[in-house]
Write an enzyme that holds these catalytic residues in place. Structure first.
Site, PDB file in Angstrom:
ATOM      1  N   LYS A  13       0.826  -1.193   0.023  1.00 53.85           N
ATOM      2  CA  LYS A  13       0.180   0.018   0.129  1.00 53.85           C
ATOM      3  C   LYS A  13       0.828   1.151   0.037  1.00 53.85           C
ATOM      4  O   LYS A  13       0.542   2.106  -0.450  1.00 53.85           O
ATOM      5  CB  LYS A  13      -0.831   0.054   1.228  1.00 53.85           C
ATOM      6  CG  LYS A  13      -2.234  -0.864   1.235  1.00 53.85           C
ATOM      7  CD  LYS A  13      -3.001  -0.388   2.459  1.00 53.85           C
ATOM      8  CE  LYS A  13      -2.334  -1.098   3.839  1.00 53.85           C
ATOM      9  NZ  LYS A  13      -1.871   0.140   4.621  1.00 53.85           N
ATOM     10  N   ARG A  85     -10.779   1.461   7.574  1.00 58.08           N
ATOM     11  CA  ARG A  85     -10.184   0.450   7.999  1.00 58.08           C
ATOM     12  C   ARG A  85     -11.477  -0.678   8.416  1.00 58.08           C
ATOM     13  O   ARG A  85     -11.154  -1.729   8.637  1.00 58.08           O
ATOM     14  CB  ARG A  85      -9.167   0.334   8.809  1.00 58.08           C
ATOM     15  CG  ARG A  85      -8.012  -0.609   9.022  1.00 58.08           C
ATOM     16  CD  ARG A  85      -6.820  -0.439   8.160  1.00 58.08           C
ATOM     17  NE  ARG A  85      -5.663  -1.050   8.535  1.00 58.08           N
ATOM     18  CZ  ARG A  85      -4.561  -0.578   8.299  1.00 58.08           C
ATOM     19  NH1 ARG A  85      -4.306   0.549   7.916  1.00 58.08           N
ATOM     20  NH2 ARG A  85      -3.493  -1.205   8.795  1.00 58.08           N
ATOM     21  N   ARG A 124      11.288  -6.610   4.882  1.00 54.32           N
ATOM     22  CA  ARG A 124      10.751  -5.266   4.928  1.00 54.32           C
ATOM     23  C   ARG A 124      11.408  -4.279   5.768  1.00 54.32           C
ATOM     24  O   ARG A 124      11.226  -4.472   7.107  1.00 54.32           O
ATOM     25  CB  ARG A 124       9.410  -5.344   5.105  1.00 54.32           C
ATOM     26  CG  ARG A 124       8.587  -4.063   4.590  1.00 54.32           C
ATOM     27  CD  ARG A 124       7.405  -4.378   4.481  1.00 54.32           C
ATOM     28  NE  ARG A 124       6.216  -4.211   5.583  1.00 54.32           N
ATOM     29  CZ  ARG A 124       5.177  -3.536   5.322  1.00 54.32           C
ATOM     30  NH1 ARG A 124       4.544  -3.159   4.197  1.00 54.32           N
ATOM     31  NH2 ARG A 124       4.503  -3.197   6.552  1.00 54.32           N
ATOM     32  N   ARG A 154      10.058  -2.031  11.388  1.00 58.31           N
ATOM     33  CA  ARG A 154       8.754  -1.623  12.023  1.00 58.31           C
ATOM     34  C   ARG A 154       8.518  -2.706  13.296  1.00 58.31           C
ATOM     35  O   ARG A 154       8.440  -3.810  13.195  1.00 58.31           O
ATOM     36  CB  ARG A 154       7.455  -1.478  11.099  1.00 58.31           C
ATOM     37  CG  ARG A 154       7.268  -0.103  10.864  1.00 58.31           C
ATOM     38  CD  ARG A 154       6.223  -0.215   9.684  1.00 58.31           C
ATOM     39  NE  ARG A 154       4.729  -0.829  10.035  1.00 58.31           N
ATOM     40  CZ  ARG A 154       3.633  -0.950   9.197  1.00 58.31           C
ATOM     41  NH1 ARG A 154       3.727  -0.427   8.074  1.00 58.31           N
ATOM     42  NH2 ARG A 154       2.621  -1.454   9.685  1.00 58.31           N
ATOM     43  N   ARG A 165      -2.405  -9.163  12.653  1.00 56.90           N
ATOM     44  CA  ARG A 165      -2.882  -7.840  11.744  1.00 56.90           C
ATOM     45  C   ARG A 165      -3.568  -8.666  10.591  1.00 56.90           C
ATOM     46  O   ARG A 165      -4.570  -7.868  10.117  1.00 56.90           O
ATOM     47  CB  ARG A 165      -1.551  -7.217  11.022  1.00 56.90           C
ATOM     48  CG  ARG A 165      -0.761  -6.233  11.978  1.00 56.90           C
ATOM     49  CD  ARG A 165       0.294  -5.785  11.542  1.00 56.90           C
ATOM     50  NE  ARG A 165       0.598  -5.075  10.583  1.00 56.90           N
ATOM     51  CZ  ARG A 165       1.451  -4.848   9.771  1.00 56.90           C
ATOM     52  NH1 ARG A 165       2.978  -5.478  10.171  1.00 56.90           N
ATOM     53  NH2 ARG A 165       1.432  -4.001   8.787  1.00 56.90           N
TER      54      ARG A 165
HETATM   55  P1  AMP Z   1      -0.432   0.362   8.300  1.00 56.24           P
HETATM   56  O1  AMP Z   1       0.772   1.385   8.344  1.00 56.24           O
HETATM   57  O2  AMP Z   1      -1.274   0.843   7.505  1.00 56.24           O
HETATM   58  O3  AMP Z   1       0.050  -0.953   8.198  1.00 56.24           O
HETATM   59  O4  AMP Z   1      -1.130   0.439   9.933  1.00 56.24           O
HETATM   60  C1  AMP Z   1      -0.193   0.175  11.137  1.00 56.24           C
HETATM   61  C2  AMP Z   1      -1.202   0.044  12.115  1.00 56.24           C
HETATM   62  O5  AMP Z   1      -1.691   1.211  12.564  1.00 56.24           O
HETATM   63  C3  AMP Z   1      -2.267  -0.957  12.061  1.00 56.24           C
HETATM   64  O6  AMP Z   1      -1.922  -2.269  12.424  1.00 56.24           O
HETATM   65  C4  AMP Z   1      -3.273  -0.251  13.094  1.00 56.24           C
HETATM   66  O7  AMP Z   1      -2.879  -0.633  14.379  1.00 56.24           O
HETATM   67  C5  AMP Z   1      -3.070   1.266  12.903  1.00 56.24           C
HETATM   68  N1  AMP Z   1      -3.957   1.817  11.848  1.00 56.24           N
HETATM   69  C6  AMP Z   1      -3.615   2.461  10.783  1.00 56.24           C
HETATM   70  N2  AMP Z   1      -4.627   2.761  10.116  1.00 56.24           N
HETATM   71  C7  AMP Z   1      -5.799   2.696  10.974  1.00 56.24           C
HETATM   72  C8  AMP Z   1      -7.059   2.924  10.686  1.00 56.24           C
HETATM   73  N3  AMP Z   1      -7.701   3.535   9.553  1.00 56.24           N
HETATM   74  N4  AMP Z   1      -8.099   2.564  11.785  1.00 56.24           N
HETATM   75  C9  AMP Z   1      -7.664   1.952  12.955  1.00 56.24           C
HETATM   76  N5  AMP Z   1      -6.372   1.536  12.983  1.00 56.24           N
HETATM   77  C10 AMP Z   1      -5.364   1.768  12.108  1.00 56.24           C
END
Ligand code: AMP
Length: 208
Positions: A13, A85, A124, A154, A165
């Site tokens: 993404k 999400r 990654r 990360r 996740r």
């Molecule tokens: P990402 O960087 O998109 O993989 O997001 C990493 C983490 O951030 C996710 O596993 C959630 O814990 C949190 N997160 C990111 N975007 C959202 C969202 N729209 N709603 C809730 N939690 C989020």
């Protein structure tokens, strides 16, 4: 033009959002990056959310919707990376867009099977300054090619947290694919390919 990217973890993404933003001159909103920035700023919000992020759970809708609301008030032309999400966020987001006279033009679903996504996790790495994500197999060393600082992992990019996740994605996020399909906004792209091929396919959707 406003675009939403929906994808399971490690589907690319972030990488595809950057490529789309560069080519089409759009603004990138990654709710994950906004949350990670809040954590690294040491804000009280950061302390509250770190634990949930570290175990792969979603952060409360109200916090997320506030973060997005602040960002979109005065601007248009966004790629939303990692938002919405869940169904509640998608519905509340539609209400917010209506209020600001904005709309979503494309929802791109980056499709990838669980095992392929999980394999990507181990190689990654991210830059803590520019937030770019790299596959170390494609780099000569562990430095960010843009910022020249050492890349790091990360904290939620481990195989165990990946499983949480992914489960959260299947339970909470996957249902919104149907929500956007019913609105005739959904386009599916195979994200198990090389990033350049995935981007090519996305261009095919956006240039249509
Ligand atoms: P990402 O960087 O998109 O993989 O997001 C990493 C983490 O951030 C996710 O596993 C959630 O814990 C949190 N997160 C990111 N975007 C959202 C969202 N729209 N709603 C809730 N939690 C989020």
């Amino acid at each position: 033009m406003n675009i939403i990217l929906i994808a399971p973890p490690a589907a690319g993404k972030g990488t595809q959002s950057e490529l789309i933003c560069d080519k089409y001159h759009l603004n990138h909103i990654s709710t994950g990056d906004l949350l990670r920035n809040a954590i690294s700023n040491g804000s009280s919000l950061g302390n509250e959310i770190k634990q949930k992020m570290d175990n792969g759970s979603l952060i409360d809708d109200e916090i997320i919707l506030n973060l997005v609301n602040e960002k979109i008030l005065d601007e248009d032309n966004f790629v939303f990376d990692g938002f919405p999400r869940n169904l509640n966020q998608a519905i509340k987001f539609d209400e917010l867009l209506n209020k600001c006279n904005k709309k979503i033009d494309y929802v791109i679903y980056l499709k990838i099977d669980k095992e392929t996504a999980k394999m990507r996790i181990t190689s990654r790495y991210v830059c803590s300054k520019c937030n770019n994500v790299y596959n170390i197999k494609n780099l000569d060393n562990m430095m960010c090619p843009n910022c020249h600082i050492e890349l790091s992992k990360r904290s939620d990019d481990t195989e165990e947290v990946f499983d949480n996740r992914y489960d959260t994605y299947m339970k909470e996020t996957y249902p919104i694919i149907n929500y956007y399909k019913e609105k005739n906004l959904l386009y599916e792209v195979d994200s198990s390919n090389e990033p350049s091929k995935v981007f090519n396919d996305i261009e095919g959707v956006l240039n249509d």
